[in-house]
Design an enzyme around this catalytic site. Structure first.
Site, mmCIF file in Angstrom:
data_model
loop_
_atom_site.group_PDB
_atom_site.id
_atom_site.type_symbol
_atom_site.label_atom_id
_atom_site.label_comp_id
_atom_site.label_asym_id
_atom_site.label_seq_id
_atom_site.Cartn_x
_atom_site.Cartn_y
_atom_site.Cartn_z
ATOM 1 N N SER A 10 37.455 54.397 36.315
ATOM 2 C CA SER A 10 36.483 54.513 37.480
ATOM 3 C C SER A 10 36.879 55.787 38.295
ATOM 4 O O SER A 10 37.869 55.794 38.709
ATOM 5 C CB SER A 10 36.362 53.259 38.124
ATOM 6 O OG SER A 10 35.713 53.243 39.164
ATOM 7 N N GLU B 111 36.129 55.651 41.193
ATOM 8 C CA GLU B 111 36.866 54.803 42.288
ATOM 9 C C GLU B 111 38.441 55.031 42.673
ATOM 10 O O GLU B 111 38.877 54.836 43.596
ATOM 11 C CB GLU B 111 36.623 53.287 42.425
ATOM 12 C CG GLU B 111 34.902 53.064 42.536
ATOM 13 C CD GLU B 111 34.639 53.380 44.174
ATOM 14 O OE1 GLU B 111 35.699 53.423 44.954
ATOM 15 O OE2 GLU B 111 33.629 53.688 44.197
ATOM 16 N N TYR C 37 39.750 46.856 43.716
ATOM 17 C CA TYR C 37 39.269 47.093 42.340
ATOM 18 C C TYR C 37 39.707 48.515 42.042
ATOM 19 O O TYR C 37 40.249 48.651 40.654
ATOM 20 C CB TYR C 37 37.704 47.215 42.500
ATOM 21 C CG TYR C 37 36.986 48.101 41.320
ATOM 22 C CD1 TYR C 37 36.753 47.125 39.951
ATOM 23 C CD2 TYR C 37 36.279 49.067 41.396
ATOM 24 C CE1 TYR C 37 36.299 47.729 38.818
ATOM 25 C CE2 TYR C 37 35.904 49.784 40.219
ATOM 26 C CZ TYR C 37 35.798 49.103 39.099
ATOM 27 O OH TYR C 37 35.100 49.563 37.893
#
Length: 402
Positions: free
Chosen positions: A191, A193, A214
């Protein structure tokens, strides 16, 4: 049929038409998935073929019921794969994104997708299905994938996203050691992120600075994948995918929350939508394009890690502007800021550098930003129109939001 029974069936069919994506056909009682197998079809050979027919590649997908899992399943079936998906046990079905693909596995020659109960928190189930299915490719897409929710349930997020990937990798290592099937390839869903507060543009060589449980968990899964590739020579790839959306996106993700609200506001079922940070900037692409990159990674001669992105970023405010303007509305008249939707640690700007994927894989996105937004709005306006049929008939209450 008694009148009351008829009404129950009628309401159920209409409700299904509304709350499943409009591009999915209604599911008849006979089709309702999942028929979850306990063992492989007795007609299968160990190499996955039936009889003397040419062998199809076998793919195993975790997270098959999600947005990416559904698009990847469609892609692989179009390439004549036999697809197996691992799903969690639940008292309610969560298969609406793949219902249109489902065929009862008793129909051996037509059923190209099969579902099996397993969980990334249960290592024994992962190893068991690897030994039974004998996949050629494994796509680990399963996750607790909502960033804001990961602050609320950090332990669970880490267990599924980080340790879950480790369990699957270890199951694969053990499976290869026992069977000698060293050709099996593994894809790990990363990801953007993971980059967190690192300034854009972000590429494969950009340092990670995760800003949520996460993101930290995805970083762990990334490095577990690298470690198993280097330590055991497993063909394992990390796909660092930037934000990818579609009409199949979950409704609690900001893009779909916006387009869902646009549809309901346009049709008169809602007047306001509550959001958080409108200045957060993301590199948004179409999920259908991104699953092609996943597949391409596993077709290479050598395993590697790739950033997948459009290389173009837009703020949440820009997304609002395109979505509301498309249906003739002014977003400023319908959007209110709620501080509950701000993250404890924000990620300001994610913008990918996908030059490696373009050069090595030959991949590039086909759907642009405005086309993506309009695609999602079109679906959700249609969904709102069908929802209004039940509201007007008194079968459901429209008071979802003010």
């Amino acid at each position: 049929m008694h009148t009351s029974n008829f009404l129950i069936v009628f309401i159920g069919v209409i409700y299904s038409a509304i709350f499943w994506n409009s591009n999915l056909p209604l599911i008849t009682i006979k089709q309702i998935p999942p028929f979850v197998s306990k063992s492989p079809n007795p007609n299968w050979q160990q190499n996955g073929s039936t009889g003397n027919s040419p062998r199809s590649k076998i793919a195993l997908i975790t997270g098959i019921t999600g947005q990416d899992g559904s698009y990847l399943t469609e892609l692989l079936i179009s390439k004549n794969y036999e697809v197996h998906g691992l799903i969690r046990r639940s008292s309610s079905f969560n298969t609406q994104r793949i219902n249109h693909i489902y065929i009862d596995p008793h129909n051996t020659y037509r059923a190209k997708m099969k579902l099996h109960y397993a969980d990334l928190s249960d290592a024994s189930s992962l190893r068991r299905w690897l030994d039974i299915i004998l996949p050629d490719e494994i796509y680990n897409l399963a996750a607790q994938s909502h960033v804001a929710v990961s602050f609320e349930i950090p332990d669970y997020t880490a267990d599924v996203v980080a340790t879950g990937a480790l369990r699957l990798l270890e199951a694969l290592r053990s499976h290869i050691s026992a069977t000698g099937r060293s050709h099996v390839k593994y894809y790990q869903a990363g990801s953007s992120e993971m980059f967190g507060s690192t300034p854009p543009p972000q590429s494969e060589s950009t340092p990670f600075h995760p800003r949520s449980p996460y993101a930290v968990s995805k970083c762990s899964a990334h490095w577990y994948t690298v470690n198993y590739r280097e330590a055991y020579e497993i063909f394992a790839c990390n796909g660092i995918l930037f934000n990818h959306e579609s009409p199949r996106r979950g409704e609690n993700f900001v893009t779909r929350k916006i387009t869902r609200a646009v549809g309901r506001i346009k049709i008169g079922l809602q007047s306001k939508v509550f959001l958080g940070n409108l200045q957060a900037s993301r590199d948004w692409g179409f999920a259908g394009d991104y699953v092609e990159a996943m597949w391409m990674m596993l077709q290479q001669e050598k395993p590697d890690d790739y950033v997948v992105a459009t290389e173009d970023s837009h703020t949440v405010e820009e997304f609002l502007e395109v979505a509301f303007r498309y249906v003739g509305l002014n977003w400023k008249e319908h959007v209110e800021i709620d501080k509950r939707y701000f993250r404890p640690t924000e990620v300001d700007n994610l913008k990918g550098d996908a030059s490696k994927a373009k050069k090595v894989l030959g991949w590039k996105p086909k759907v642009g930003f405005e086309q993506l937004v309009k695609m999602m709005v079109d679906e959700d306006v249609g969904l709102a129109k069908r929802e209004k049929v039940l509201v007007d008939a008194g079968y459901i209450d429209a008071q979802q939001q003010p």
